[in-house]
Design a protein around this motif. Structure first.
Motif, PDB file in Angstrom:
ATOM      1  N   LEU A  75       0.832  -1.215   0.000  1.00  0.00           N
ATOM      2  CA  LEU A  75       0.000   0.000   0.000  1.00  0.00           C
ATOM      3  C   LEU A  75       0.862   1.260   0.000  1.00  0.00           C
ATOM      4  O   LEU A  75       0.526   2.246  -0.667  1.00  0.00           O
ATOM      5  CB  LEU A  75      -0.926  -0.017   1.220  1.00  0.00           C
ATOM      6  CG  LEU A  75      -2.043  -1.063   1.191  1.00  0.00           C
ATOM      7  CD1 LEU A  75      -2.728  -1.155   2.555  1.00  0.00           C
ATOM      8  CD2 LEU A  75      -3.064  -0.737   0.113  1.00  0.00           C
ATOM      9  N   ALA A  76       1.962   1.232   0.743  1.00  0.00           N
ATOM     10  CA  ALA A  76       2.859   2.393   0.780  1.00  0.00           C
ATOM     11  C   ALA A  76       3.488   2.643  -0.582  1.00  0.00           C
ATOM     12  O   ALA A  76       3.581   3.789  -1.043  1.00  0.00           O
ATOM     13  CB  ALA A  76       3.945   2.174   1.830  1.00  0.00           C
ATOM     14  N   LEU A  77       3.919   1.570  -1.240  1.00  0.00           N
ATOM     15  CA  LEU A  77       4.521   1.726  -2.564  1.00  0.00           C
ATOM     16  C   LEU A  77       3.481   2.194  -3.581  1.00  0.00           C
ATOM     17  O   LEU A  77       3.770   3.043  -4.430  1.00  0.00           O
ATOM     18  CB  LEU A  77       5.139   0.396  -3.006  1.00  0.00           C
ATOM     19  CG  LEU A  77       5.857   0.399  -4.356  1.00  0.00           C
ATOM     20  CD1 LEU A  77       6.929   1.480  -4.413  1.00  0.00           C
ATOM     21  CD2 LEU A  77       6.473  -0.963  -4.637  1.00  0.00           C
ATOM     22  N   SER A  78       2.276   1.664  -3.492  1.00  0.00           N
ATOM     23  CA  SER A  78       1.203   2.094  -4.386  1.00  0.00           C
ATOM     24  C   SER A  78       0.918   3.579  -4.220  1.00  0.00           C
ATOM     25  O   SER A  78       0.783   4.318  -5.209  1.00  0.00           O
ATOM     26  CB  SER A  78      -0.061   1.283  -4.098  1.00  0.00           C
ATOM     27  OG  SER A  78      -1.128   1.693  -4.932  1.00  0.00           O
ATOM     28  N   GLY A  79       0.841   4.039  -2.966  1.00  0.00           N
ATOM     29  CA  GLY A  79       0.618   5.460  -2.717  1.00  0.00           C
ATOM     30  C   GLY A  79       1.745   6.328  -3.240  1.00  0.00           C
ATOM     31  O   GLY A  79       1.511   7.414  -3.794  1.00  0.00           O
ATOM     32  N   ILE A 212       8.169  -4.509  -6.623  1.00  0.00           N
ATOM     33  CA  ILE A 212       9.073  -3.605  -5.891  1.00  0.00           C
ATOM     34  C   ILE A 212      10.341  -3.315  -6.690  1.00  0.00           C
ATOM     35  O   ILE A 212      10.702  -2.153  -6.898  1.00  0.00           O
ATOM     36  CB  ILE A 212       9.395  -4.155  -4.483  1.00  0.00           C
ATOM     37  CG1 ILE A 212       8.163  -4.032  -3.583  1.00  0.00           C
ATOM     38  CG2 ILE A 212      10.572  -3.393  -3.866  1.00  0.00           C
ATOM     39  CD1 ILE A 212       8.355  -4.622  -2.193  1.00  0.00           C
ATOM     40  N   PRO A 213      11.062  -4.350  -7.192  1.00  0.00           N
ATOM     41  CA  PRO A 213      12.236  -4.046  -8.023  1.00  0.00           C
ATOM     42  C   PRO A 213      11.878  -3.261  -9.299  1.00  0.00           C
ATOM     43  O   PRO A 213      12.638  -2.379  -9.715  1.00  0.00           O
ATOM     44  CB  PRO A 213      12.783  -5.437  -8.380  1.00  0.00           C
ATOM     45  CG  PRO A 213      12.271  -6.341  -7.326  1.00  0.00           C
ATOM     46  CD  PRO A 213      10.929  -5.795  -6.956  1.00  0.00           C
ATOM     47  N   PHE A 214      10.726  -3.582  -9.890  1.00  0.00           N
ATOM     48  CA  PHE A 214      10.312  -2.868 -11.105  1.00  0.00           C
ATOM     49  C   PHE A 214      10.112  -1.381 -10.814  1.00  0.00           C
ATOM     50  O   PHE A 214      10.538  -0.524 -11.604  1.00  0.00           O
ATOM     51  CB  PHE A 214       9.016  -3.473 -11.651  1.00  0.00           C
ATOM     52  CG  PHE A 214       8.477  -2.755 -12.856  1.00  0.00           C
ATOM     53  CD1 PHE A 214       9.070  -2.914 -14.098  1.00  0.00           C
ATOM     54  CD2 PHE A 214       7.384  -1.896 -12.748  1.00  0.00           C
ATOM     55  CE1 PHE A 214       8.582  -2.236 -15.220  1.00  0.00           C
ATOM     56  CE2 PHE A 214       6.895  -1.222 -13.855  1.00  0.00           C
ATOM     57  CZ  PHE A 214       7.495  -1.391 -15.096  1.00  0.00           C
ATOM     58  N   THR A 215       9.485  -1.060  -9.691  1.00  0.00           N
ATOM     59  CA  THR A 215       9.255   0.348  -9.341  1.00  0.00           C
ATOM     60  C   THR A 215      10.566   1.065  -9.061  1.00  0.00           C
ATOM     61  O   THR A 215      10.753   2.221  -9.472  1.00  0.00           O
ATOM     62  CB  THR A 215       8.338   0.451  -8.112  1.00  0.00           C
ATOM     63  OG1 THR A 215       7.134  -0.280  -8.345  1.00  0.00           O
ATOM     64  CG2 THR A 215       7.977   1.896  -7.822  1.00  0.00           C
ATOM     65  N   LEU A 216      11.483   0.400  -8.367  1.00  0.00           N
ATOM     66  CA  LEU A 216      12.795   1.018  -8.112  1.00  0.00           C
ATOM     67  C   LEU A 216      13.541   1.255  -9.425  1.00  0.00           C
ATOM     68  O   LEU A 216      14.259   2.244  -9.573  1.00  0.00           O
ATOM     69  CB  LEU A 216      13.614   0.130  -7.174  1.00  0.00           C
ATOM     70  CG  LEU A 216      13.079   0.025  -5.735  1.00  0.00           C
ATOM     71  CD1 LEU A 216      13.859  -1.000  -4.938  1.00  0.00           C
ATOM     72  CD2 LEU A 216      13.116   1.384  -5.039  1.00  0.00           C
ATOM     73  N   ALA A 219      12.284   4.407 -10.891  1.00  0.00           N
ATOM     74  CA  ALA A 219      12.330   5.551  -9.964  1.00  0.00           C
ATOM     75  C   ALA A 219      12.725   6.841 -10.667  1.00  0.00           C
ATOM     76  O   ALA A 219      12.177   7.917 -10.381  1.00  0.00           O
ATOM     77  CB  ALA A 219      13.293   5.255  -8.817  1.00  0.00           C
ATOM     78  N   ASN A 220      13.660   6.761 -11.593  1.00  0.00           N
ATOM     79  CA  ASN A 220      14.092   7.971 -12.280  1.00  0.00           C
ATOM     80  C   ASN A 220      12.989   8.525 -13.172  1.00  0.00           C
ATOM     81  O   ASN A 220      12.828   9.747 -13.309  1.00  0.00           O
ATOM     82  CB  ASN A 220      15.351   7.691 -13.106  1.00  0.00           C
ATOM     83  CG  ASN A 220      16.092   8.964 -13.464  1.00  0.00           C
ATOM     84  OD1 ASN A 220      16.280   9.836 -12.611  1.00  0.00           O
ATOM     85  ND2 ASN A 220      16.487   9.107 -14.719  1.00  0.00           N
ATOM     86  N   LYS A 221      12.202   7.623 -13.788  1.00  0.00           N
ATOM     87  CA  LYS A 221      11.048   8.079 -14.582  1.00  0.00           C
ATOM     88  C   LYS A 221      10.036   8.794 -13.693  1.00  0.00           C
ATOM     89  O   LYS A 221       9.439   9.797 -14.096  1.00  0.00           O
ATOM     90  CB  LYS A 221      10.373   6.878 -15.258  1.00  0.00           C
ATOM     91  CG  LYS A 221      11.257   6.121 -16.237  1.00  0.00           C
ATOM     92  CD  LYS A 221      11.526   6.910 -17.489  1.00  0.00           C
ATOM     93  CE  LYS A 221      12.303   6.078 -18.503  1.00  0.00           C
ATOM     94  NZ  LYS A 221      12.675   6.854 -19.704  1.00  0.00           N
ATOM     95  N   LEU A 222       9.845   8.271 -12.478  1.00  0.00           N
ATOM     96  CA  LEU A 222       8.932   8.927 -11.538  1.00  0.00           C
ATOM     97  C   LEU A 222       9.436  10.316 -11.166  1.00  0.00           C
ATOM     98  O   LEU A 222       8.651  11.254 -11.004  1.00  0.00           O
ATOM     99  CB  LEU A 222       8.772   8.076 -10.279  1.00  0.00           C
ATOM    100  CG  LEU A 222       7.674   7.012 -10.299  1.00  0.00           C
ATOM    101  CD1 LEU A 222       7.804   6.087  -9.093  1.00  0.00           C
ATOM    102  CD2 LEU A 222       6.292   7.650 -10.320  1.00  0.00           C
ATOM    103  N   ASN A 223      10.753  10.464 -11.023  1.00  0.00           N
ATOM    104  CA  ASN A 223      11.333  11.784 -10.755  1.00  0.00           C
ATOM    105  C   ASN A 223      10.976  12.761 -11.865  1.00  0.00           C
ATOM    106  O   ASN A 223      10.616  13.914 -11.615  1.00  0.00           O
ATOM    107  CB  ASN A 223      12.862  11.684 -10.636  1.00  0.00           C
ATOM    108  CG  ASN A 223      13.310  11.009  -9.358  1.00  0.00           C
ATOM    109  OD1 ASN A 223      12.623  11.059  -8.342  1.00  0.00           O
ATOM    110  ND2 ASN A 223      14.457  10.359  -9.402  1.00  0.00           N
ATOM    111  N   MET A 224      11.081  12.292 -13.109  1.00  0.00           N
ATOM    112  CA  MET A 224      10.784  13.163 -14.247  1.00  0.00           C
ATOM    113  C   MET A 224       9.299  13.462 -14.361  1.00  0.00           C
ATOM    114  O   MET A 224       8.908  14.569 -14.749  1.00  0.00           O
ATOM    115  CB  MET A 224      11.289  12.505 -15.544  1.00  0.00           C
ATOM    116  CG  MET A 224      12.797  12.361 -15.602  1.00  0.00           C
ATOM    117  SD  MET A 224      13.363  11.537 -17.098  1.00  0.00           S
ATOM    118  CE  MET A 224      15.132  11.414 -16.769  1.00  0.00           C
ATOM    119  N   LEU A 225       8.437  12.473 -14.009  1.00  0.00           N
ATOM    120  CA  LEU A 225       6.993  12.706 -14.072  1.00  0.00           C
ATOM    121  C   LEU A 225       6.545  13.737 -13.038  1.00  0.00           C
ATOM    122  O   LEU A 225       5.475  14.340 -13.195  1.00  0.00           O
ATOM    123  CB  LEU A 225       6.242  11.390 -13.845  1.00  0.00           C
ATOM    124  CG  LEU A 225       6.271  10.378 -14.998  1.00  0.00           C
ATOM    125  CD1 LEU A 225       5.611   9.073 -14.580  1.00  0.00           C
ATOM    126  CD2 LEU A 225       5.590  10.940 -16.239  1.00  0.00           C
TER     127      LEU A 225
END
Length: 335
Positions: A75-79, A212-216, A219-225
């Motif tokens: 849930l924390a990662l989803s949020g 979890i590994p996929f999201t990490l 992570a850089n794409k999330l920074n850009m988004l």
């Protein structure tokens, strides 16, 4: 480049969180309706306990602790993902309606699917994912504008509206169901940890091992988004593609968690904010901290809830809501 001092700080915080999780788990093992003395925990874990001690620890307490830990992490990662792709600090799978969509799907499956018990456990996360995905797509479509793209505030408002509407669907389902099945759905809505056996862990664990590994990795794409849309497009990010992929990831994480724990909200809201306050907004740094924070918060909430009322205790979702609702109001006033 991440400053070495920040990396050291993150590692120290991760170590502290692991210690907190271990201590909370130890306390949770010893407390409950059937007490298990703390001086007998280590011998029982090493296989030297009595039949009663082995049953209480390995069949009741330990599976519940592992389930709450894994669900809190999911849930924390989803949020964290939802806040990143919407650029909205109020996004949470419980608040924006994803949990409700998963709940309706789980309820329909539980009430009407003629499935054997063995298959039921492993199909639950899949059905929850389908329900959550349909809800998330509807929210996304209603929040998207061709002129200005995704509207973050509108997405939260749409999510709240969908959540209320789906809660009404749950009430209709309850009113037409048998008494035994009504009890299950009511516990699910309250966020009672009901999937407290080892098969539920094996049903939930693969989703986290993959996502979890996929999201990490993303992570850089999330920074850009998190940047403005023109800037993100300027640095070569395919906005729609990355948002859809990460939205699917967030939905899968939330759905897999709530399928075995019930409708728990606010973990996905609080954990990312706490993590960002500790190590900053960079996803590579705060996501691991948020994951462990979410796991610890849910284990702590469940441990507290089990001591507040006998014999079943207070649902973990209610304990989390008692903490999370004031925090949500604080964020609304602040933002």
């Amino acid at each position: 480049m991440i400053h070495p001092a920040l990396i050291r700080k993150q590692r120290l915080i991760l170590l502290i969180l692991l210690i907190l999780i271990a201590l909370t788990a130890i306390v949770s093992m010893g407390l409950g309706y059937a007490s298990l003395s703390f001086d007998r925990l280590i011998p029982t874990l090493l296989g030297q306990g009595t039949f009663k001690e082995n049953f209480v620890l390995f069949s009741v307490r330990l599976p519940r602790i592992v389930i709450t830990l894994l669900a809190g992490m999911a849930l924390a990662l989803s949020g964290s993902i939802l806040q990143g792709i919407t650029r909205n600090d109020l996004a949470d799978p419980g608040i924006v309606g994803i949990n409700s969509g998963a709940g309706v799907a789980v309820s329909l499956f539980f009430l009407f699917a003629p499935i054997e018990a063995g298959s039921f456990i492993y199909l639950l996360p899949v059905m929850a994912f389908v329900g959550a995905m349909i809800t998330a797509c509807l929210i996304y479509v209603c929040s998207y504008s061709r002129k200005s793209g995704l509207q973050p505030v509108r997405m939260v408002l749409m999510g709240v509206g969908f959540s209320m509407a789906l809660s009404g669907v749950m009430v209709v389902l309850i009113s037409s169901a048998e008494r035994e099945k009504v009890d299950f759905i009511a516990k699910w809505i309250a966020g009672s940890i009901w999937g407290t056996d080892w098969p539920f862990i094996w049903a939930l664990l693969p989703w986290l091992v993959v996502l979890i590994p996929f999201t990490l990795y993303k992570a850089n794409k999330l920074n850009m988004l998190s940047l403005s849309e023109p800037v993100a497009i300027g640095v070569g990010v395919s906005l729609n593609k990355e948002r859809v992929v990460l939205l699917l990831t967030a939905v899968a994480l939330a759905a897999s968690a709530v399928s075995v724990t019930g409708g728990i909200a606010f973990i996905g809201l609080m954990a990312p904010h706490i993590a960002k306050a500790l190590v900053g907004p960079r996803n590579q740094l705060f996501i691991p901290v948020a994951i462990l924070t979410g796991g610890w918060l849910l284990v702590l909430a469940d441990t507290i809830g089990r001591q507040l009322a006998d014999p079943d205790g207070l649902a973990a979702g209610i304990v989390v809501a008692l903490i999370g609702a004031p925090y949500f109001i604080y964020l609304l006033l602040k933002k």
